[in-house]
Design an enzyme around this catalytic site. Sequence first.
Site, short mmCIF file in Angstrom:
data_model
loop_
_atom_site.label_atom_id
_atom_site.label_comp_id
_atom_site.label_asym_id
_atom_site.label_seq_id
_atom_site.Cartn_x
_atom_site.Cartn_y
_atom_site.Cartn_z
N HIS A 164 -10.49 -6.89 -6.02
CA HIS A 164 -11.39 -7.73 -5.24
C HIS A 164 -12.75 -7.77 -5.94
O HIS A 164 -13.37 -6.72 -6.19
CB HIS A 164 -11.54 -7.19 -3.81
CG HIS A 164 -10.29 -7.31 -2.98
ND1 HIS A 164 -9.18 -8.01 -3.37
CD2 HIS A 164 -10.00 -6.80 -1.75
CE1 HIS A 164 -8.25 -7.94 -2.42
NE2 HIS A 164 -8.73 -7.21 -1.43
N CYS A 217 -10.61 -3.22 2.23
CA CYS A 217 -10.72 -3.08 0.77
C CYS A 217 -11.96 -3.77 0.19
O CYS A 217 -12.63 -3.21 -0.69
CB CYS A 217 -9.44 -3.57 0.10
SG CYS A 217 -8.66 -4.93 0.97
N VAL A 249 0.84 -1.20 0.00
CA VAL A 249 0.00 0.00 0.00
C VAL A 249 0.87 1.25 0.00
O VAL A 249 0.58 2.24 -0.70
CB VAL A 249 -0.98 -0.02 1.20
CG1 VAL A 249 -1.74 1.28 1.31
CG2 VAL A 249 -1.94 -1.20 1.07
N THR A 274 -5.65 -2.08 -3.74
CA THR A 274 -4.63 -1.18 -3.18
C THR A 274 -4.87 0.27 -3.61
O THR A 274 -4.29 1.17 -3.03
CB THR A 274 -3.18 -1.60 -3.55
OG1 THR A 274 -3.05 -1.57 -4.96
CG2 THR A 274 -2.83 -2.96 -3.01
N GLU A 278 -11.05 -11.09 8.06
CA GLU A 278 -11.65 -10.32 6.96
C GLU A 278 -13.17 -10.28 7.06
O GLU A 278 -13.79 -9.23 6.87
CB GLU A 278 -11.22 -10.95 5.62
CG GLU A 278 -11.45 -10.06 4.42
CD GLU A 278 -10.40 -8.98 4.26
OE1 GLU A 278 -9.52 -8.83 5.14
OE2 GLU A 278 -10.45 -8.26 3.25
N LYS A 305 -14.58 -7.82 9.57
CA LYS A 305 -14.38 -6.42 9.15
C LYS A 305 -15.45 -6.04 8.12
O LYS A 305 -16.05 -4.97 8.19
CB LYS A 305 -12.98 -6.23 8.52
CG LYS A 305 -11.87 -6.19 9.55
CD LYS A 305 -10.56 -5.77 8.92
CE LYS A 305 -9.66 -6.94 8.66
NZ LYS A 305 -8.39 -6.66 8.06
N GLY A 349 -3.80 -8.03 -1.77
CA GLY A 349 -4.51 -7.65 -0.56
C GLY A 349 -3.80 -8.12 0.70
O GLY A 349 -4.07 -7.62 1.79
N SER A 363 14.25 -0.70 7.69
CA SER A 363 14.41 0.14 6.49
C SER A 363 15.04 1.50 6.79
O SER A 363 15.67 2.11 5.91
CB SER A 363 13.04 0.39 5.86
OG SER A 363 12.39 -0.83 5.61
P1 NAP Z 1 2.86 -4.72 3.76
O1 NAP Z 1 3.14 -4.83 2.31
O2 NAP Z 1 3.20 -5.86 4.64
O3 NAP Z 1 3.63 -3.39 4.31
C1 NAP Z 1 3.71 -3.11 5.69
C2 NAP Z 1 4.48 -1.80 5.92
O4 NAP Z 1 4.49 -1.54 7.33
C3 NAP Z 1 5.93 -1.84 5.45
O5 NAP Z 1 6.28 -0.58 4.93
C4 NAP Z 1 6.71 -2.08 6.76
O6 NAP Z 1 8.02 -1.52 6.74
C5 NAP Z 1 5.86 -1.29 7.73
N1 NAP Z 1 6.07 -1.78 9.10
C6 NAP Z 1 5.92 -3.05 9.57
N2 NAP Z 1 6.31 -3.09 10.88
C7 NAP Z 1 6.69 -1.84 11.23
C8 NAP Z 1 7.18 -1.23 12.42
N3 NAP Z 1 7.36 -1.95 13.53
N4 NAP Z 1 7.45 0.09 12.40
C9 NAP Z 1 7.25 0.82 11.28
N5 NAP Z 1 6.83 0.32 10.11
C10 NAP Z 1 6.53 -0.99 10.08
O7 NAP Z 1 1.33 -4.41 4.04
P2 NAP Z 1 0.23 -3.65 3.10
O8 NAP Z 1 -0.55 -4.63 2.31
O9 NAP Z 1 0.91 -2.52 2.40
O10 NAP Z 1 -0.80 -3.12 4.19
C11 NAP Z 1 -0.57 -1.95 4.96
C12 NAP Z 1 -1.82 -1.63 5.77
O11 NAP Z 1 -2.90 -1.35 4.87
C13 NAP Z 1 -2.30 -2.80 6.66
O12 NAP Z 1 -2.82 -2.28 7.85
C14 NAP Z 1 -3.39 -3.44 5.81
O13 NAP Z 1 -4.34 -4.14 6.58
C15 NAP Z 1 -4.02 -2.21 5.13
N6 NAP Z 1 -4.72 -2.46 3.86
C16 NAP Z 1 -4.12 -3.17 2.87
C17 NAP Z 1 -4.80 -3.35 1.66
C18 NAP Z 1 -4.20 -4.13 0.50
O14 NAP Z 1 -4.92 -4.31 -0.51
N7 NAP Z 1 -2.95 -4.58 0.57
C19 NAP Z 1 -6.06 -2.78 1.48
C20 NAP Z 1 -6.63 -2.05 2.52
C21 NAP Z 1 -5.94 -1.88 3.70
P3 NAP Z 1 9.37 -2.42 6.48
O15 NAP Z 1 9.47 -2.64 4.98
O16 NAP Z 1 10.46 -1.55 6.98
O17 NAP Z 1 9.20 -3.69 7.22
#
Ligand code: NAP
Length: 355
Positions: A245, A152, A19, A331, A205, A208, A183, A44
């Site tokens: 989705h 989403c 995201v 996303t 899911e 939610k 997702g 990071s």
């Molecule tokens: P993701 O790809 O796993 O990315 C997670 C992010 O959070 C990475 O940038 C990670 O950084 C960071 N992070 C993890 N642990 C951390 C910490 N302790 N301190 C600071 N940063 C940290 O997940 P995503 O799919 O992008 O989802 C992100 C959020 O959006 C989630 O809450 C998810 O439920 C929500 N969401 C996702 C979607 C979707 O379609 N994917 C849709 C709606 C909502 P590092 O790289 O440094 O580990």
Amino acid sequence: MISPRSRIPVAILGATGAVGQTFVRRLADHPWFEIAELAASERSAGKTYAEACQWLEGDMPESLADRRVVLCDPASVGSPIVFSALDSAVAGDMEPAFARAGAVVLSNAKNFRMEADVPLVIPEVNASHLALLERQRANRGWPGVIVTNANCAATVATMALAPLSETFGLKQVVVVTMQAISGAGYPGVPSLDILGNVVPYIGDEEPKIEREMNKMLGQVTNDAVVPASFAVSAHANRVPTEHGHLVCMSIALERRGSLDEIIQAMSAWRGAPDALTLPSAPSRALVVTTSPNRPQTRRDVGAGNGMTVTVGRIRPDPIFDVKLVALGHNTIRGAAGGSVLNAELMVARGLIGAT
Ligand code: NAP
């Protein structure tokens, strides 16, 4: 509509994830916002964005490749607008820290969505819910605020249901989702679990989806949302598609309408007028297709630059009143694009930023 005279600095928390990267793509050339800070975990922080991030689609914007990633901490991030793509395991502590420090936080995580004083917003559907911000400020005493966007799949379903809710009222909804791999974030679902497979379970899911739609389709009265009262039963499935989705719904209405009236209500729906002219708004938030085999994930997921939900196969349901299929980009409309649209709505309403 208010539009800013100069671009407002923004930060992205979780900028390295699926995201977070979508935020970067949506904001890289944004007319109102300028990416000032990219933040992620200790893993990071200190690296350049190119080193820290496994870039997933197209080319990383050149101007950001050498940018140093910082920690998700108000001491390192000073932008007045903070887009959060943080994992829910850390969003619960980190997002309020930014609101306490005075930032407007646009959150994608589940943590605060159902709090009584936190708006859960899709601009075209329930822009009026931003009225909760006054109560949030009074309750919490933060100089900043938290505004959330929904799960989403719930976002896609809610956009398709909004015109039916407004015109006929909703009694019962059964929703079956087919949700793309992206997702689950990056690296997400292991390939051996999803290639040639369907997984009929996505952790947390279904609850939610079942609770968030009623909040979004509820009414604001006296700074509180009275949730809509329709019953929702959700089945969530992970399928081997990349983005998008797809949701199949069977719907019982409060007031019966003919199939023509239902199709007309959905085709004519435009949503809240002040959402329509925002920079990220698609020309149509909801498009009804009459093609018998659409929407299809690969063919329709990019509609409206990922911001349009496509609805098709609207037909009578022998048990409920009507059934249909809706598709949206998880996303983009379901996460980063929806969050950016929320921020644009707040700027246009004078709720953020200098003009
Ligand atoms: P993701 O790809 O796993 O990315 C997670 C992010 O959070 C990475 O940038 C990670 O950084 C960071 N992070 C993890 N642990 C951390 C910490 N302790 N301190 C600071 N940063 C940290 O997940 P995503 O799919 O992008 O989802 C992100 C959020 O959006 C989630 O809450 C998810 O439920 C929500 N969401 C996702 C979607 C979707 O379609 N994917 C849709 C709606 C909502 P590092 O790289 O440094 O580990």
